[in-house]
Write a protein that holds these residues in place. Structure first.
Motif, PDB file in Angstrom:
ATOM      1  N   TYR A  35       0.896  -1.276  -0.041  1.00 43.10           N
ATOM      2  CA  TYR A  35      -0.094   0.038   0.045  1.00 43.10           C
ATOM      3  C   TYR A  35       0.930   1.273  -0.009  1.00 43.10           C
ATOM      4  CZ  TYR A  35      -2.797   3.796   1.727  1.00 43.10           C
ATOM      5  OH  TYR A  35      -3.661   4.885   1.666  1.00 43.10           O
ATOM      6  N   ILE A  36       1.910   1.281   0.788  1.00 42.56           N
ATOM      7  CA  ILE A  36       2.625   2.576   0.841  1.00 42.56           C
ATOM      8  C   ILE A  36       3.529   2.677  -0.262  1.00 42.56           C
ATOM      9  CG2 ILE A  36       4.767   3.307   2.076  1.00 42.56           C
ATOM     10  CD1 ILE A  36       3.897   1.759   4.828  1.00 42.56           C
ATOM     11  N   PHE A  37       3.826   1.485  -0.770  1.00 40.48           N
ATOM     12  CA  PHE A  37       4.732   1.829  -2.047  1.00 40.48           C
ATOM     13  C   PHE A  37       3.716   2.264  -3.314  1.00 40.48           C
ATOM     14  CE2 PHE A  37       7.973   0.638   0.835  1.00 40.48           C
ATOM     15  CZ  PHE A  37       9.023   1.241   0.210  1.00 40.48           C
ATOM     16  N   GLU A  38       2.689   1.544  -3.309  1.00 39.46           N
ATOM     17  CA  GLU A  38       1.717   2.128  -4.299  1.00 39.46           C
ATOM     18  C   GLU A  38       1.357   3.507  -4.222  1.00 39.46           C
ATOM     19  OE1 GLU A  38      -1.516  -0.809  -3.634  1.00 39.46           O
ATOM     20  OE2 GLU A  38      -0.862  -2.117  -5.158  1.00 39.46           O
ATOM     21  N   GLY A  90       1.082  10.844   5.070  1.00 37.49           N
ATOM     22  CA  GLY A  90       0.396  11.195   6.250  1.00 37.49           C
ATOM     23  C   GLY A  90       1.175  10.522   7.572  1.00 37.49           C
ATOM     24  N   VAL A  91       1.116  11.202   8.696  1.00 38.49           N
ATOM     25  CA  VAL A  91       1.846  10.763   9.636  1.00 38.49           C
ATOM     26  C   VAL A  91       1.435   9.264  10.269  1.00 38.49           C
ATOM     27  CG1 VAL A  91       2.259  10.927  11.999  1.00 38.49           C
ATOM     28  CG2 VAL A  91       2.697  12.948  10.313  1.00 38.49           C
ATOM     29  N   VAL A  92      -0.102   9.053  10.262  1.00 38.16           N
ATOM     30  CA  VAL A  92      -0.821   7.944  10.449  1.00 38.16           C
ATOM     31  C   VAL A  92      -1.126   7.039   9.070  1.00 38.16           C
ATOM     32  CG1 VAL A  92      -2.580   6.663  11.528  1.00 38.16           C
ATOM     33  CG2 VAL A  92      -1.569   8.763  12.599  1.00 38.16           C
ATOM     34  N   VAL A  93      -0.574   5.802   8.712  1.00 38.88           N
ATOM     35  CA  VAL A  93      -0.715   5.171   7.643  1.00 38.88           C
ATOM     36  C   VAL A  93      -1.597   3.900   8.080  1.00 38.88           C
ATOM     37  CG1 VAL A  93       0.343   3.953   5.678  1.00 38.88           C
ATOM     38  CG2 VAL A  93       1.640   5.982   6.697  1.00 38.88           C
ATOM     39  N   GLN A  94      -2.731   3.893   7.505  1.00 36.06           N
ATOM     40  CA  GLN A  94      -3.696   2.759   7.704  1.00 36.06           C
ATOM     41  C   GLN A  94      -3.835   2.311   9.248  1.00 36.06           C
ATOM     42  OE1 GLN A  94      -2.169  -0.607   5.172  1.00 36.06           O
ATOM     43  NE2 GLN A  94      -3.728   0.013   3.649  1.00 36.06           N
ATOM     44  N   ASP A  95      -4.245   3.528   9.741  1.00 34.31           N
ATOM     45  CA  ASP A  95      -4.460   3.189  11.209  1.00 34.31           C
ATOM     46  C   ASP A  95      -3.484   2.543  12.020  1.00 34.31           C
ATOM     47  OD1 ASP A  95      -7.061   4.411  10.986  1.00 34.31           O
ATOM     48  OD2 ASP A  95      -7.667   2.167  10.213  1.00 34.31           O
ATOM     49  N   ASP A  96      -2.148   2.844  11.912  1.00 36.45           N
ATOM     50  CA  ASP A  96      -1.074   2.401  12.367  1.00 36.45           C
ATOM     51  C   ASP A  96      -0.556   3.242  13.581  1.00 36.45           C
ATOM     52  OD1 ASP A  96       0.260   4.734  11.382  1.00 36.45           O
ATOM     53  OD2 ASP A  96       1.927   3.411  10.818  1.00 36.45           O
TER      54      ASP A  96
END
Length: 129
Positions: A35-38, A90-96
């Motif tokens: 997801y991040i790299f997409e 964003g600072v928060v990625v996929q509710d991390d």
């Protein structure tokens, strides 16, 4: 003196562990990593390539003669990660809860400290003095 040795060891071990623990997710194409790299338009080559570079950086940080090089490269990688978080992800990625951002920030700060500690080992700086 013992406290100083422990601190110096932790300055190397912590960023190396952070870099190494993310490799599993990058190399196994974990959904969060994909997801991040997409989002960065770098999937899959960026994910795999960065994983290889992070492995090299972690090893360089742990080897006393190359700590300065690993730390410098770590600064560059973490600047890219922090910039990506602040501009695209964003600072928060996929509710991390911002964990990835915090880990990148910790690694960046530790690499800065390592570079400063070993600044006179860096050839182009060493030759100035």
């Amino acid at each position: 003196m013992k406290t100083k040795s422990i601190i110096n060891a932790l300055l190397k071990i912590i960023p190396a562990i952070i870099l190494l623990q993310t490799l599993f997710f990058k190399f196994t194409a974990a959904p969060e990593s994909v997801y991040i790299f997409e989002q960065l338009h770098m999937e899959p080559w960026g994910r795999i390539g960065l994983g290889i570079v992070e492995l090299i950086v972690a090893v360089l940080i742990l080897i006393p003669k190359t700590t300065w090089l690993g730390a410098l490269l770590g600064i560059g990688i973490m600047l890219g990660a922090l910039f990506s978080h602040l501009t695209l992800l964003g600072v928060v990625v996929q509710d991390d809860g911002g964990i990835l951002f915090i880990l990148a920030l910790v690694t960046f700060i530790f690499c800065l400290i390592l570079t400063w500690q070993r600044r006179f080992e860096i050839p182009f700086i060493k030759n100035l003095f």
